[in-house]
Design an enzyme around this catalytic site. Structure first.
Site, short mmCIF file in Angstrom:
data_model
loop_
_atom_site.label_atom_id
_atom_site.label_comp_id
_atom_site.label_asym_id
_atom_site.label_seq_id
_atom_site.Cartn_x
_atom_site.Cartn_y
_atom_site.Cartn_z
N CYS A 129 14.69 -8.26 -74.21
CA CYS A 129 14.77 -6.94 -74.83
C CYS A 129 16.24 -6.51 -74.98
O CYS A 129 16.95 -7.08 -75.79
CB CYS A 129 13.94 -5.95 -74.02
SG CYS A 129 13.52 -4.47 -74.95
N HIS A 180 8.42 -8.73 -72.94
CA HIS A 180 8.79 -8.70 -71.52
C HIS A 180 7.89 -9.62 -70.69
O HIS A 180 6.88 -9.13 -70.15
CB HIS A 180 8.65 -7.27 -70.99
CG HIS A 180 9.70 -6.34 -71.49
ND1 HIS A 180 10.88 -6.13 -70.83
CD2 HIS A 180 9.75 -5.56 -72.60
CE1 HIS A 180 11.63 -5.25 -71.49
NE2 HIS A 180 10.96 -4.89 -72.58
N GLU A 232 8.32 -10.57 -67.75
CA GLU A 232 8.31 -10.14 -66.34
C GLU A 232 7.26 -9.07 -66.07
O GLU A 232 6.98 -8.75 -64.92
CB GLU A 232 9.72 -9.66 -65.94
CG GLU A 232 10.13 -8.27 -66.42
CD GLU A 232 10.59 -8.22 -67.87
OE1 GLU A 232 10.38 -9.21 -68.61
OE2 GLU A 232 11.14 -7.17 -68.29
#
Lengths: 231, 80
Positions: free
Chosen positions: A86, A203, A205
């Site tokens: 990002c 994302h 994560e």
């Protein structure tokens, strides 16, 4: 394997990626403040998501000149692994470690939702555990995720298999309807020519435990840990 | 010396901000406005009066930081 998570003023996904590498994958992981200037002991450097320097001027434009970025460039040039997620992706394009640029979403809205990504190249160190053309579900959360590059660069990206992920539907169809931000050729993530630097808007994560719906993001991060550790 | 810098999106890059303003202008009955493009204006004041140096530094600063050459172009004027 040692991972450095860089913190810029305004980073806000640093703890999530730290948690993913350290707690979920058991990799040695450290936070590194952006003023530091030695990354020589790390195998992997992660530039996390967030709003470094409040996105002033352009997203990532000011973070690019943080002292640590000289080291990140050196690390990448030596063949060390770098991942920008990002805002991290925006910083990598501003630093010229990756081609192209990210600008405002075409519809002017901040988008925060799950999207589907088709894995375009599963021979990279970042996607080694993915099947060919596998479709992953991973969230995006950005206002400036509209990837742009000129036609020559796009051709080069395609010829060198540098496009790692494209926005798609759950069947892996990649037409414009499934493009959440206006990105050229539905691009969600690219690698550099040498294949050691990845930038992606979604994302991974945020999808590392099945408790949180599913763990598709883990495939990417685990590929990397396995690839670097030689498993 | 002072540099007045204007940074614009390249012509082929869609400008969502400009588009939003254009919609507002249509709603305000300014139907004759065909297009709106939004850029950035930067004023930079130097602590010296060397025009040549100011100009050279302005170009470097624009190339390196103020504009992204992939999607933007810039113009500037230098004044005393």
């Amino acid at each position: 394997m040692k991972t450095a998570v860089i913190i810029f003023p305004g980073s806000n996904c640093d703890h999530d990626i730290y948690y993913a590498f350290k707690k979920v994958l058991g990799a040695q992981t450290d936070f590194i403040w952006h003023k530091e200037s030695n990354l020589s002991s790390y195998d992997l450097v992660v530039l996390p998501g967030g709003f470094s320097y409040g996105d002033y001027l352009r997203s990532g434009a000011i973070a690019r000149f943080s002292p640590v970025m000289k080291e990140v460039v050196k690390h990448a040039e030596k063949g060390g692994y770098v991942v920008g997620i990002c805002n991290g992706f925006q910083i990598l394009t501003e630093s010229h470690l990756l081609p192209g640029a990210l600008h405002k979403n075409v519809h002017r809205k901040f988008v925060c939702r799950d999207v589907y990504l088709r894995v375009e190249n599963n021979r990279s160190v970042f996607t080694g555990l993915c099947r060919e053309r596998e479709v992953l579900s991973i969230p995006i959360a950005h206002g400036d995720g509209n990837y742009y590059c000129d036609e020559d660069t796009l051709r080069e990206l395609e010829e060198n298999a540098q496009i790692l992920f494209r926005y798609s539907n759950e069947k892996g169809e990649t037409d414009r309807r499934f493009n959440p931000n206006g990105s050229v050729a539905n691009i969600a993530g690219v690698i550099n020519k040498s294949g050691n630097v990845l930038g992606m808007m979604p994302h991974p994560e945020r999808r590392v435990e099945s408790l949180l719906k599913h763990d598709d993001g883990l495939k990417i991060l685990k590929s990397l840990v396995n690839g670097i550790s030689g498993n | 010396m002072k540099a007045n810098i204007i940074i614009r999106l390249k012509k082929n890059i869609l400008d969502p901000q400009g588009k939003a303003v254009h919609h507002a202008l249509s709603d305000m009955q300014f139907g004759d406005v065909e297009e709106v493009r939004i850029g950035r204006f930067v004023e930079m004041v130097f602590n010296h009066n060397n025009r040549e140096q100011a100009e050279e530094e302005t170009r470097k600063i624009c190339d390196k930081l103020l504009a992204n050459p992939i999607m933007e172009v810039y113009d500037y004027t230098i004044e005393d």
